[in-house]
Design a protein around this motif. Structure first.
Motif, mmCIF file in Angstrom:
data_model
loop_
_atom_site.group_PDB
_atom_site.id
_atom_site.type_symbol
_atom_site.label_atom_id
_atom_site.label_comp_id
_atom_site.label_asym_id
_atom_site.label_seq_id
_atom_site.Cartn_x
_atom_site.Cartn_y
_atom_site.Cartn_z
ATOM 1 N N LYS A 149 0.852 -1.198 0.000
ATOM 2 C CA LYS A 149 0.000 0.000 0.000
ATOM 3 C C LYS A 149 0.881 1.239 0.000
ATOM 4 O O LYS A 149 1.824 1.339 0.785
ATOM 5 C CB LYS A 149 -0.934 0.009 1.203
ATOM 6 N N LYS A 150 0.550 2.155 -0.905
ATOM 7 C CA LYS A 150 1.300 3.403 -1.031
ATOM 8 C C LYS A 150 0.321 4.565 -1.064
ATOM 9 O O LYS A 150 -0.879 4.377 -1.260
ATOM 10 C CB LYS A 150 2.131 3.396 -2.312
ATOM 11 N N GLN A 151 0.861 5.754 -0.870
ATOM 12 C CA GLN A 151 0.033 6.946 -0.936
ATOM 13 C C GLN A 151 0.565 7.844 -2.046
ATOM 14 O O GLN A 151 1.774 8.014 -2.214
ATOM 15 C CB GLN A 151 0.049 7.689 0.396
ATOM 16 N N GLY A 152 -0.362 8.425 -2.809
ATOM 17 C CA GLY A 152 0.007 9.334 -3.889
ATOM 18 C C GLY A 152 -0.866 10.570 -3.840
ATOM 19 O O GLY A 152 -1.730 10.714 -2.985
ATOM 20 N N GLY A 153 -0.653 11.443 -4.803
ATOM 21 C CA GLY A 153 -1.453 12.651 -4.900
ATOM 22 C C GLY A 153 -0.927 13.778 -4.032
ATOM 23 O O GLY A 153 0.116 13.661 -3.391
ATOM 24 N N ILE A 154 -1.684 14.867 -4.036
ATOM 25 C CA ILE A 154 -1.242 16.077 -3.341
ATOM 26 C C ILE A 154 -2.378 16.665 -2.507
ATOM 27 O O ILE A 154 -3.539 16.404 -2.754
ATOM 28 C CB ILE A 154 -0.748 17.139 -4.355
ATOM 29 N N ASP A 155 -1.992 17.456 -1.516
ATOM 30 C CA ASP A 155 -2.946 18.278 -0.775
ATOM 31 C C ASP A 155 -2.973 19.612 -1.508
ATOM 32 O O ASP A 155 -2.018 20.400 -1.439
ATOM 33 C CB ASP A 155 -2.481 18.453 0.668
ATOM 34 N N ILE A 156 -4.020 19.854 -2.254
ATOM 35 C CA ILE A 156 -4.060 20.999 -3.155
ATOM 36 C C ILE A 156 -3.930 22.338 -2.437
ATOM 37 O O ILE A 156 -3.242 23.237 -2.912
ATOM 38 C CB ILE A 156 -5.306 20.953 -4.067
ATOM 39 N N GLU A 157 -4.547 22.490 -1.287
ATOM 40 C CA GLU A 157 -4.456 23.763 -0.562
ATOM 41 C C GLU A 157 -3.033 24.031 -0.077
ATOM 42 O O GLU A 157 -2.559 25.169 -0.132
ATOM 43 C CB GLU A 157 -5.444 23.811 0.603
#
Length: 142
Positions: free
Chosen positions: A25-33
């Protein structure tokens, strides 16, 4: 990729999400704010929306949730470091700001899910007036 300098840009990026790769399990993406706050001094105005109800035409399955983002900078900015911050590399030069804003809710694209104007997060853009204008500006490059 050439590091262009742009005054207006639009791109797609992905919210924080968990996925599995080779059983891990991995985490991707961004916190846009967080990303926007880190470059807020460069941005004159912006708008973004989370598209989480778009369908893959061929299968009818939901597409991976994604943000559509449009920035207007105070002056031309090097785009490559900004794209890196948002963990993306594909962008469009904005030639028709009204058309891009209308696309955020899919105005003029009746075959796509129609998002609410209230789903748009913006600063220094009157998105309601732009979207509710009589002329649909759907000559946006995709």
């Amino acid at each position: 990729m050439k590091d262009s300098r742009l005054k207006q840009v639009s791109f797609v990026c992905y919210p924080i999400h968990t996925y599995e790769e080779e059983g891990v399990k991995k985490q991707g993406g961004i916190d846009i704010e967080t990303c926007i706050n880190s470059i807020r001094d460069k941005i004159s105005s912006y708008a973004y929306i989370l598209h989480d109800k778009d369908l893959v035409v061929e299968t009818g399955e939901l597409k991976k949730p994604h943000y559509h983002v449009v920035f207007v900078f105070h002056k031309q900015e090097h785009i490559k470091p900004i794209l890196k911050l948002f963990n993306t590399s594909v962008y469009e030069t904005v030639k028709n700001l009204n058309g891009v804003i209308q696309y955020l809710v899919h105005k003029g694209y009746d075959d796509k899910y129609q998002y609410s104007i209230d789903s748009i997060v913006s600063r220094n853009l009157d998105v309601k007036t732009i979207i509710n204008s009589l002329k649909v500006n759907n000559d946006v490059e995709s």
